[in-house]
Design a protein around this motif. Structure first.
Motif, PDB file in Angstrom:
ATOM      1  N   ALA A  20      54.293  73.561  88.875  1.00 27.68           N
ATOM      2  CA  ALA A  20      54.251  72.718  90.069  1.00 27.68           C
ATOM      3  C   ALA A  20      55.488  72.944  90.934  1.00 27.68           C
ATOM      4  O   ALA A  20      55.402  73.014  92.175  1.00 27.68           O
ATOM      5  CB  ALA A  20      54.155  71.248  89.664  1.00 27.68           C
ATOM      6  N   GLU A  33      48.416  75.877  94.581  1.00 31.72           N
ATOM      7  CA  GLU A  33      47.276  75.304  93.860  1.00 31.72           C
ATOM      8  C   GLU A  33      47.224  75.813  92.410  1.00 31.72           C
ATOM      9  O   GLU A  33      46.902  75.051  91.488  1.00 31.72           O
ATOM     10  CB  GLU A  33      45.965  75.649  94.578  1.00 31.72           C
ATOM     11  CG  GLU A  33      45.818  75.036  95.962  1.00 31.72           C
ATOM     12  CD  GLU A  33      46.478  75.868  97.052  1.00 31.72           C
ATOM     13  OE1 GLU A  33      46.391  75.461  98.227  1.00 31.72           O
ATOM     14  OE2 GLU A  33      47.075  76.920  96.723  1.00 31.72           O
ATOM     15  N   TYR A  39      49.672  73.913  90.315  1.00 29.43           N
ATOM     16  CA  TYR A  39      49.218  72.580  89.944  1.00 29.43           C
ATOM     17  C   TYR A  39      48.184  72.632  88.818  1.00 29.43           C
ATOM     18  O   TYR A  39      48.138  71.733  87.960  1.00 29.43           O
ATOM     19  CB  TYR A  39      48.653  71.846  91.158  1.00 29.43           C
ATOM     20  CG  TYR A  39      49.715  71.350  92.105  1.00 29.43           C
ATOM     21  CD1 TYR A  39      50.836  70.676  91.620  1.00 29.43           C
ATOM     22  CD2 TYR A  39      49.614  71.543  93.474  1.00 29.43           C
ATOM     23  CE1 TYR A  39      51.815  70.221  92.485  1.00 29.43           C
ATOM     24  CE2 TYR A  39      50.599  71.089  94.351  1.00 29.43           C
ATOM     25  CZ  TYR A  39      51.694  70.424  93.842  1.00 29.43           C
ATOM     26  OH  TYR A  39      52.691  69.972  94.683  1.00 29.43           O
TER      27      TYR A  39
END
Length: 400
Positions: free
Chosen positions: A145, A252, A255
């Motif tokens: 992240a 993305e 994450y």
């Protein structure tokens, strides 16, 4: 109260893994930035593993002889230098140089596992190895992240520099917190009597032959190999798969890695000890392999984000329980003085899987065989299921 001997190794592994996970989801996008194809991305991942394949058993044996702490410090120094090179990369070749430097000194996890074996009794080992799982889960939760944010804001070099800072922190923690000679629990009398014979065996022959000639260590090493082949195939192609199937970028992808880390860390943070007591390591490994088959094998039918998250969560559970269970079974299948060497061999097998898995995944994705990519990862996990279902040879001793 006396400080737990596992605390310093947990802290050093956590910081190491956090640095690794800052770089791991970044490399495919970094390499593509310099014009790399999918198969070259796989080769980049494999270059690290090729070097680690050579260094793993050597570092394991060195740590048995000169101690865990100095060997771990040397390994961490190589990781630090490799991250610096990656952060300053101006071409694809520099990415390769950084990964090669890191790979040649990559013994951090092997030495940490050997240290845990040194300071724990066999019946406590699955839970203790779960600490490495917690470190991995926490690292995968935070590192990817952070990578997505750093790369999107400051460029691809920023996460690698962040990883270098963490690696330097890990060196400091190892130097200041890790005892030079860990306190080893007393071995049973029969184990102590066997030590000279085992030590003599260590001095003869090749490490692979020594362990693969014995049915029980051979089975444990093959189970570990099946796990790392499956996991390396998944991780080696995951960023490329997400980019092509879901149009994910580095943020993305980071994450999604973080979500996987949350699942794995939750399992290993509180449940792994209870699961090991309830099912035993053998059954737990079998359950984990089975869930990996389901989670990885169905990736090809995932076209919606909720489906993807469910499958990633299933696969993350499987890998979270297989690693500590199989590692415990491996250390129980050999003598105390052989554990560093055995874990070094397991690291070499992991390195071999990190060559085969990413290159195979990259080749399949380059040819748009996205479903086959998931099935390849699931197939290797299915081998682990088959190994777990086999009965031990008659007369073969049970782990203690």
């Amino acid at each position: 109260m006396r400080r737990s001997p596992l605390l310093p190794i947990f802290l050093t592994v956590f910081v190491d893994v956090l640095g690794l996970t800052l770089v791991l989801p970044l490399l495919p996008f970094y390499a593509e930035h310099f014009g790399a194809s999918e198969i070259v991305v796989g080769v980049l991942a494999a270059s690290y593993a090729v070097c680690q394949l050579v260094s793993g058993p050597i570092l394991g044996r060195i740590s048995d002889r000169v101690g865990r702490k100095p060997t771990l410090l040397a390994s961490q120094a190589g990781t630090f230098l490799g991250f610096l090179v990656i952060g300053s990369a101006s071409s694809l070749s520099m990415l390769f140089v950084g990964r090669i430097i890191d790979g040649l000194t990559a013994g951090n996890l092997t030495i940490a596992q050997a240290y845990i074996s040194d300071v724990t009794r066999p019946e406590e080992r699955t839970r203790a190895f779960g600490l490495i799982g917690i470190a991995f889960g926490s690292g995968f939760l935070l590192g990817p992240a952070i990578t997505g944010e750093l790369a999107s804001r400051f460029g691809y070099g920023a996460p690698a520099y962040g990883a270098a800072v963490l690696s330097l922190t890990s060196i400091f923690l190892t130097a200041t917190l890790l005892p030079a000679k860990p306190i080893v629990p007393a071995a049973p009398p029969e184990a102590a009597a066997a030590e000279p014979a085992r030590a003599s065996a260590i001095g003869r022959g090749d490490a692979f032959r020594r362990f693969f000639d014995r049915p029980l260590p051979r089975r444990r090493l093959l189970e570990f190999f099946a796990f790392t082949l499956s996991f390396s195939t998944l991780i080696g192609g995951l960023a490329l798969f997400l980019e092509r199937r879901f149009a994910f970028g580095v943020r993305e992808t980071g994450y999604l890695y973080a979500f996987s880390g949350l699942v794995g860390g939750s399992i290993q943070g509180g449940a792994i000890g209870r699961l090991a007591k309830r099912f035993g390591e053998e059954r737990l490994a079998l359950i984990g392999f089975g869930t990996m088959v389901i989670g990885y094998g169905l990736l090809g039918v995932a076209y919606a984000l909720p489906t993807l998250l469910v499958l990633v969560g299933i696969g993350a559970f499987g890998s979270a329980v297989v690693r500590p269970a199989v590692t415990t079974l491996l250390t129980k299948s050999v003598g105390r003085d052989e554990q560093g060497a055995a874990l070094g061999v397991s690291q070499s097998l992991a390195s071999l899987s990190q060559i085969v898995g990413p290159i195979g995944a990259g080749w399949l994705i380059e040819h748009r065989a996205l479903s086959a990519y998931g099935l390849m990862a699931a197939g290797f996990a299915a081998v682990g299921v088959l190994l777990g279902l086999q009965k031990l040879p008659v007369g073969e001793p049970v782990e203690s």
